[in-house]
Design a protein around this motif. Structure first.
Motif, PDB file in Angstrom:
ATOM      1  N   MET A   3      38.583  32.583  33.825  1.00 32.47           N
ATOM      2  CA  MET A   3      38.429  32.868  35.238  1.00 32.47           C
ATOM      3  C   MET A   3      38.617  34.374  35.464  1.00 32.47           C
ATOM      4  N   PRO A   4      38.037  34.925  36.538  1.00 33.95           N
ATOM      5  CA  PRO A   4      38.061  36.377  36.729  1.00 33.95           C
ATOM      6  C   PRO A   4      39.445  37.018  36.657  1.00 33.95           C
ATOM      7  N   GLN A   5      40.453  36.415  37.289  1.00 27.35           N
ATOM      8  CA  GLN A   5      41.794  37.015  37.276  1.00 27.35           C
ATOM      9  C   GLN A   5      42.345  37.121  35.852  1.00 27.35           C
ATOM     10  N   GLU A   6      42.187  36.047  35.059  1.00 30.37           N
ATOM     11  CA  GLU A   6      42.676  36.059  33.684  1.00 30.37           C
ATOM     12  C   GLU A   6      41.837  36.995  32.810  1.00 30.37           C
ATOM     13  N   PHE A   7      40.550  37.034  33.064  1.00 30.88           N
ATOM     14  CA  PHE A   7      39.646  37.943  32.350  1.00 30.88           C
ATOM     15  C   PHE A   7      40.100  39.390  32.552  1.00 30.88           C
ATOM     16  N   TRP A   8      40.468  39.734  33.793  1.00 32.92           N
ATOM     17  CA  TRP A   8      40.971  41.072  34.089  1.00 32.92           C
ATOM     18  C   TRP A   8      42.261  41.358  33.322  1.00 32.92           C
ATOM     19  N   GLU A   9      43.207  40.455  33.411  1.00 36.95           N
ATOM     20  CA  GLU A   9      44.527  40.688  32.817  1.00 36.95           C
ATOM     21  C   GLU A   9      44.480  40.759  31.293  1.00 36.95           C
ATOM     22  N   THR A 215      21.802  40.594  29.833  1.00 35.23           N
ATOM     23  CA  THR A 215      23.101  41.225  30.022  1.00 35.23           C
ATOM     24  C   THR A 215      23.365  41.453  31.503  1.00 35.23           C
ATOM     25  N   VAL A 216      24.629  41.444  31.858  1.00 36.05           N
ATOM     26  CA  VAL A 216      25.068  41.769  33.217  1.00 36.05           C
ATOM     27  C   VAL A 216      26.025  42.941  33.122  1.00 36.05           C
ATOM     28  N   LEU A 217      25.786  43.991  33.923  1.00 32.28           N
ATOM     29  CA  LEU A 217      26.603  45.198  33.905  1.00 32.28           C
ATOM     30  C   LEU A 217      27.337  45.360  35.231  1.00 32.28           C
ATOM     31  N   TRP A 218      28.572  45.873  35.149  1.00 31.39           N
ATOM     32  CA  TRP A 218      29.313  46.147  36.378  1.00 31.39           C
ATOM     33  C   TRP A 218      30.202  47.376  36.193  1.00 31.39           C
ATOM     34  N   THR A 219      30.613  47.951  37.324  1.00 35.66           N
ATOM     35  CA  THR A 219      31.361  49.196  37.357  1.00 35.66           C
ATOM     36  C   THR A 219      32.798  49.009  36.861  1.00 35.66           C
ATOM     37  N   PRO A 220      33.245  49.818  35.905  1.00 35.61           N
ATOM     38  CA  PRO A 220      34.664  49.789  35.534  1.00 35.61           C
ATOM     39  C   PRO A 220      35.538  50.333  36.677  1.00 35.61           C
ATOM     40  N   THR A 221      36.653  49.701  36.922  1.00 33.11           N
ATOM     41  CA  THR A 221      37.605  50.165  37.924  1.00 33.11           C
ATOM     42  C   THR A 221      39.012  50.086  37.338  1.00 33.11           C
ATOM     43  N   LYS A 222      39.953  50.768  37.972  1.00 30.29           N
ATOM     44  CA  LYS A 222      41.341  50.727  37.523  1.00 30.29           C
ATOM     45  C   LYS A 222      42.135  49.636  38.230  1.00 30.29           C
TER      46      LYS A 222
END
Length: 349
Positions: A3-9, A215-222
């Motif tokens: 899931m997105p939250q776990e993917f981030w962490e 492929t899917v691309l997205w902006t890196p953020t902090k």
């Protein structure tokens, strides 16, 4: 998939690559995308094609899918292009990017097809991406960015990407002895598998047999904001149901692939302003930009492009200088126009 939250962490925050096995086997493309189907359904759509052994000095060719399918098995070409809008309904949006900051900053989707024998140079991209294999096999060599100083890298600071000048098929260890001591990891993708490649992470790719990827691309953020994640439906979501910044519509004159990330452009302009005390003038902008780029183009060296871009920005701000507030408030459409002016697309011929 996470899931997105776990993917981030667990992966995105610290830029740690990840392989998902059989993550997109439920995409219609997984079973539908034979050459016959692609020609019948999408034959009139245009794609950009490159040589199989990647060469950053060559110009992509543009042709429609019918022409490509007649040629790709016998010629030194493969398709790497913006995924046409009509084809987006056939592919799955990776679950891991279906909400929050990831979904908000989705940039573009790409389509890849070849007959095998393709090989990229060792490179890194500005954006994060999830690369999903629909058919064939691909091998990925992954190297952490901390080792780039040993790899004869050419950085393209204006768009945040870079590539190694070392010949990947014949590594000269007499010239580059440190290469033999660089740690690397290896991943093989089979149909339905996906790999997360963090922005800035060095990678080199080879394909075998008839292969198709998206492929899917997205902006890196902090940061990662999950404000909308509790409201999202995480059931199957085709790529046609999410918003992308750069797209290709049937009949569109320019295939808008290869443009810089607008959010990265905003950050670059902010950095310029900070370097000169927070108030950026044309003279500052021109000087910093020309220091950052390497070009033999007389028009670029004269600053003509920079002056055009400056005029566009100050027309929006209504001032003859830019401060941090002006830059933060620039709308995405303006940033896209700036990107189009500063970074010509890979539109082929």
């Amino acid at each position: 998939p996470l899931m997105p939250q776990e993917f981030w962490e667990r992966h995105v925050k610290d830029k740690i690559p990840l392989v998902y096995r059989e993550a997109v086997t439920d995409s219609p493309a997984y079973t539908l995308w034979t050459d016959d189907y692609l020609e019948k359904q999408y034959g009139d759509l245009d794609v950009l094609c490159e040589v199989k052994r990647e060469n950053r000095d060559t110009t992509p060719k543009r042709m429609n899918i019918s022409q490509f399918l007649k040629r790709y098995k016998s010629e030194n070409i493969y398709a790497v292009t913006v995924l046409p809008d009509d084809m987006r309904k056939d592919v799955k949006t990776p679950t891991s990017v279906l909400c929050g900051t990831f979904r908000k900053y989705l940039q573009e989707a790409n389509f890849w097809q070849g007959s095998g024998g393709t090989r990229s140079v060792l490179h890194y991209d500005a954006d994060h991406n999830i690369h999903c294999l629909i058919a064939g096999r691909k091998d990925f060599i992954m190297i952490h960015k901390r080792y780039e100083r040993h790899l004869s890298m050419m950085s393209i600071s204006i768009n945040g990407s870079g590539y190694s000048q070392i010949e990947p098929d014949r590594v000269d260890l007499l010239r580059f002895p440190a290469v033999s001591d660089i740690p690397w990891t290896w991943a093989t993708l089979y149909p339905g598998d996906c790999i997360f490649i963090p922005g800035g992470y060095l990678h080199q790719v080879r394909s075998y047999g008839r292969s198709i990827s998206q492929t899917v691309l997205w902006t890196p953020t902090k940061f990662f904001h999950d404000d909308d994640c509790t409201e999202r439906n995480f059931s199957y979501t085709p790529l046609s149901e999410v918003d992308l910044l750069w797209t290709y519509l049937r009949g569109q004159k320019v295939i808008e692939m290869g443009y810089m990330n607008p959010e990265l452009l905003r950050n670059n302009i902010l950095t310029m302003a900070q370097e000169v005390g927070g108030r950026l003038t044309l003279e500052d902008f021109l000087e910093i930009y020309l220091q950052e780029i390497e070009t033999n183009d007389p028009k670029e060296k004269s600053g003509a492009t920079v002056k055009k871009v400056w005029k566009m920005m100050t027309h929006y701000s209504k001032k003859d200088y830019l401060d941090k507030e002006d830059i933060h408030q620039m709308p995405y459409e303006l940033l896209k126009d700036l990107a189009r002016s500063l970074d010509p697309p890979h539109d082929g011929y």
